[in-house]
Design a protein around this motif. Structure first.
Motif, PDB file in Angstrom:
ATOM      1  N   SER A 171       0.895  -1.387   0.292  1.00 55.17           N
ATOM      2  CA  SER A 171       0.354  -0.118  -0.127  1.00 55.17           C
ATOM      3  C   SER A 171       1.155   1.166  -0.225  1.00 55.17           C
ATOM      4  N   GLY A 188      -0.918  -4.873   3.660  1.00 60.25           N
ATOM      5  CA  GLY A 188      -0.772  -3.171   3.214  1.00 60.25           C
ATOM      6  C   GLY A 188       1.258  -3.767   3.071  1.00 60.25           C
ATOM      7  N   TYR A 208       3.616   1.178   8.133  1.00 56.73           N
ATOM      8  CA  TYR A 208       2.351  -0.284   8.085  1.00 56.73           C
ATOM      9  C   TYR A 208       1.824   0.209   9.603  1.00 56.73           C
ATOM     10  N   TRP A 237      -2.109   0.361   9.482  1.00 53.95           N
ATOM     11  CA  TRP A 237      -2.882  -1.106   9.242  1.00 53.95           C
ATOM     12  C   TRP A 237      -4.019  -1.106   9.914  1.00 53.95           C
ATOM     13  N   ASN A 289      -5.892   0.037   6.652  1.00 57.01           N
ATOM     14  CA  ASN A 289      -6.623  -1.270   5.276  1.00 57.01           C
ATOM     15  C   ASN A 289      -7.328  -2.548   6.363  1.00 57.01           C
ATOM     16  N   PHE A 295      -6.146  -4.383   1.101  1.00 56.27           N
ATOM     17  CA  PHE A 295      -6.640  -3.040   1.018  1.00 56.27           C
ATOM     18  C   PHE A 295      -6.679  -2.264  -0.300  1.00 56.27           C
TER      19      PHE A 295
END
Lengths: 351, 351, 351, 351
Positions: free
Chosen positions: D12, D206, D248, D254, D257, D335
């Motif tokens: 991500s 992610g 993250y 996190w 996501n 995500f």
């Protein structure tokens, strides 16, 4: 009277005498002795085929080394869900294979089937990196339930195994008892049925500490000498093992022992089955008798000094259950079990 | 006359008789027998201290299991550069420790020193992730050169080891010969000098296949029963090992054997040294004689049927070299070596 | 200015950009992505031959997996006495081979010779059960001394290895720096000289975490996919590795990086050597400079924030010793090292 | 549209940007960098407790290393019969534990129960040498069936485990999805419920290649640094892992996501369930949807380029069977899954 196992007794007379006789003189060490050479030749005779045989002192050593010869670290060994190699060797096969997976297959009467094997194999597709790779099957003959695979059953499992590229190992801790039970030859029960490697047990049937790993194919045995040494299983005074095996095999002594053990087991099985409340869990096909004993019967036997092994199993026969007050017991006979002791035991059980 | 090793002969009479006597009757399996219990008690007596002892059938098994009890997979074992555990066990210590590193330390006469140990330890700094972590030392007593560490030498190595947090193992494949050579007690040569675990060999000195792993500290022995089982080294008819050890230890039989073997080795050593052209490589301090033989002497011996082991070493004494035509030979005596045979051998060598 | 190692910097721009570009879109997992496929094809181009390549994230993983593919548990790996696989991987090769022995061979300037290999092999006779069995050699190129084997030297070691049935591994953590130093092709430095498997490092020379294990022979690579998975070295989002390798290899970027690193190392080496009291320990043939620094010089550098690695070695050049007050230092350059920084560094050293 | 797994997409944006930002400048190698330090501190914050955290690049590495820290070679790990550590890591736990046994416990909806654990433990009595010794349990949260253990369920398993002296591992490859599903804190789902060690996955949610092994107890983590190095899992440019984890965790990225992935999975689950003939196999509690699809539906999806994973399971819900023509499919969201794509997918399925 101790029937808790067939390893509670010593060696049979001819084995002991062979050991005594072999004690004299100088011999090469680490298996380079005349007794070991003779034992290996006799094993080839027994199996009616040139074999590569290696002697070791324990069944766990034999099994773990044999499976390691067949299975890479990323491999899987398929056996019955209650097999000795799965449950009773403290992970020796995992240690000797450097971490292979031992996969249990459920099955009635201690036996797994080709269909059970096929189902288990589906979990481990060939060539898929995340799955350990099927490498061999291990058949316990005599089984953990004291029963026997027929020659046809072994053959069908081996066929299935071969079709999937698996080798076939036979855990013959009670090899002679199985032979006696089936009334067939060693060749028929092994390579003629598709078996590649045998753990050929002598200890329980008259030896003191003597097993052979028998390979029918030289290539599979290739590095066994290094595996055995590295496992600490190469006995320096190799005559200890060679002499036992010679004494065990010569003059059909081993089969004589096994036939005796099976016969008294059969007598015991019949005798106990006739006692009120006693139920056999599995049929008696070799030298082990598995029964459900009413508490009173179990108590009478214990009080009289009869020793048997309390048992349990995760794969009882369909519909069979041990009642709350009953005792699940295993009795094991051997070459040393006396018929009159069996008669006495049954009388005590009867009350 | 076979002096190639001390494992080319069988068992001594009292060991064999103990084995025979123990063959009768039923006993618990897997070490739960009266003979094993007695052997364990006798070992505590020998060491003048309560020990945790486990019997196994091979020296490689004893060493590998003992080292595994002291060394994690990321650990290092320090020993002499020609130690048996380094060179002669096909990697058994690596297998049983799951991959520890066995680090050889050079040293004269088969012995490494505290200074040698210190130097070796520098390569493996504590706590540095890329370095395997020093875990134990292994002292071979008798050494691979047939020599002996003095009590003081053992003590100094152990002190150094302890200062660095290492445990101390003693590979006593020829334990009794070492004791006889030093004229000290088993306690003095081990825990009183700082040793934690001993591979106590009986096989070479009168046993058939019998070694004990002796722990002086219960905590270190904690999981040994699982390690032994998992290594396939738990003999089912445990009396095989227990009885041998009882026969070996009782009535000072083991020390009698060792004193005899050392004495004839000494005679042999003196005798050979007096032969023209024969040179001793290392002093004879136990039951092994290492000599450089002129080719003619070696040939005479061979022709007369005398067997010895051709030898080689990467750590010869400073300035010592085997001449091109000479033969580097090891002679090993045992309880069974006869004095008159030694006299004959020397006479043949003399020519 | 940090010259302690070539892994103290991040990735070079083209590698990072390849990673960024590869982040878009869906791709197969576990190496079944387009970037990995492209990287593998590019590696075959680099080596001018169809290779079986597997990407992993660490050099230790690459080496341990490669050696495990060449060495059975009872095998021996021969390498220089100070090789990374022996001293700096916390026993990873032992773990991945399930306990093989890693045998160090002494040798000047970080290199072992065919004669050294022959001597080491003598300790492990083929077919003798007590000896681990020689399986492969591992050549570090660049060596631990920052030097290079010539093509002829590699060829002669490989010839010796082959004659004894050993495979040849090349630990190429600084593969590109070696190529740049020798001015030869990747093929010439590997399979044309007899190398079977390469740990092809990209991390130190512009990657973030990317190494390839490159097999020139399909059969040797056979089970690598299982070994890698089982070692936890199969990255799920395989594009991480594939993209780095593509970015690294394309447009000759990797060689550009290596030539730069070597050139500045050379400048540094010359510059330092000209400083009073500084002595080079080994010649500078790639991107590492090993010098003995007078304490004052070392202090000046430290005070100015220059970081280098304090060093030690058990195989210094004959007659070379680090004086009591001097500092043994390693400086490593990389693609990111600036020429003007090197000039500054030398000026500081000069004082 | 690829919903075959949550590792078919890249990283991500915030994770990638953190990686980019961390690429500049010199940092200590092998985890001694500022990003790793920050990541470790953030993990302690996430778990509201001082933790010992180690970053690695793969989930298999994290699991195998974590289990090895809890389990001796003679130990047993208890997990669900279809757990990833049992079926999908090619024996990595066996390799890293040096041969422990991974024991599967059957159970509905991917979950095993305290009763199931108790039953499994009976096969491995404590202190009995022939049985591997129960060492830990491993709970997969999210389970292999896409379901979640409630906090109470985890607590009860942990209680049972502790009563038997076992440690508790949580395989959190989809840790964030589980947290989002339960709506609880990381502390509540782990140490407050009795968990000792967590495989904390970031890759699927992610990250690119980033997992943490999180220990709540310092003593258990003691030798982890050696285990990780030896397994080849200590990344040299540690910033690769540190930076990913920082990106993250920061700004609740996190959980953002995970909540997104779970939400679209829920939409997908509802949407598919409403399609004629589609049946959900297990409830959708995180980001995985398991359904039985009529062949026509499956074909329509495939034709439209929708990728899902064909599935199979040995522990289907009681009475549930996949009809002969139907397809058992797993869809996994992440995500990166777009809501409008889900709407499209459902429309295609509807036909």
């Amino acid at each position: 009277m101790n029937l808790a196992s067939d390893n509670v007794v010593g060696a049979s007379r001819p084995v002991l005498e062979a050991l005594l006789a072999a004690n004299q003189g100088a011999e090469g060490a680490y298996g380079a002795d005349a007794h070991t050479a003779k034992a290996e030749a006799m094993l080839s005779d027994v199996f009616e085929r040139e074999c590569v045989s290696s002697l070791v002192a324990t069944g766990t050593g034999a099994n773990a080394l044999a499976l390691a010869a067949l299975t890479p670290p990323w491999g899987a060994v398929f056996c019955h869900a209650e097999a000795h190699v799965l449950d009773d060797e403290c992970g020796a096969p995992e240690m000797f294979t450097a971490g292979a997976k031992i996969v249990g297959i459920p099955g009635a009467a201690g036996k797994f089937t080709p269909a059970g094997l096929e189902a288990a194999l589906e979990r481990f597709p060939k060539g898929v990196a995340k799955a350990v790779q099927p490498a061999c099957v291990s058949i316990s003959q005599v089984t953990e339930a004291g029963t026997l695979y027929t020659l046809e059953e072994i053959g069908l499992i081996a066929d299935t195994a071969k079709r999937h590229g698996l080798k076939v190992h036979l855990d013959g801790a009670r090899f002679a008892n199985a032979l006696a039970g089936l009334g067939c030859t060693a060749a028929e029960m092994t390579w003629k049925a598709g078996v590649d490697v045998v753990s050929f047990g002598a200890t329980k049937n008259g030896g003191l500490a003597c097993e052979a790993v028998v390979f029918f194919d030289k290539a599979t045995a290739e590095n066994f000498t290094f595996r055995r040494k590295r496992g600490g299983h190469t006995v320096s005074k190799g005559r200890l093992l060679g002499a036992q095996m010679v004494g065990y095999l010569q003059d059909d002594h081993w089969m004589h022992n096994a036939r005796h053990a099976n016969a008294v087991a059969s007598t015991l099985s019949e005798g106990l089955a006739a006692v009120a409340g006693v139920r056999r869990v599995w049929p008696t096909q070799a030298n082990e008798v598995f029964v459900s004993l009413p508490a009173a019967v179990a108590a009478r036997l214990k009080d009289a000094g009869v020793r048997f092994a309390p048992w349990s199993s995760g794969s009882m026969p369909e519909g069979f259950a041990i009642a709350a007050d009953d005792v699940f017991a295993r009795f094991v006979t051997s070459f040393a079990t006396r018929e009159d002791d069996i008669a006495k035991l049954v009388a005590i059980a009867r009350g």
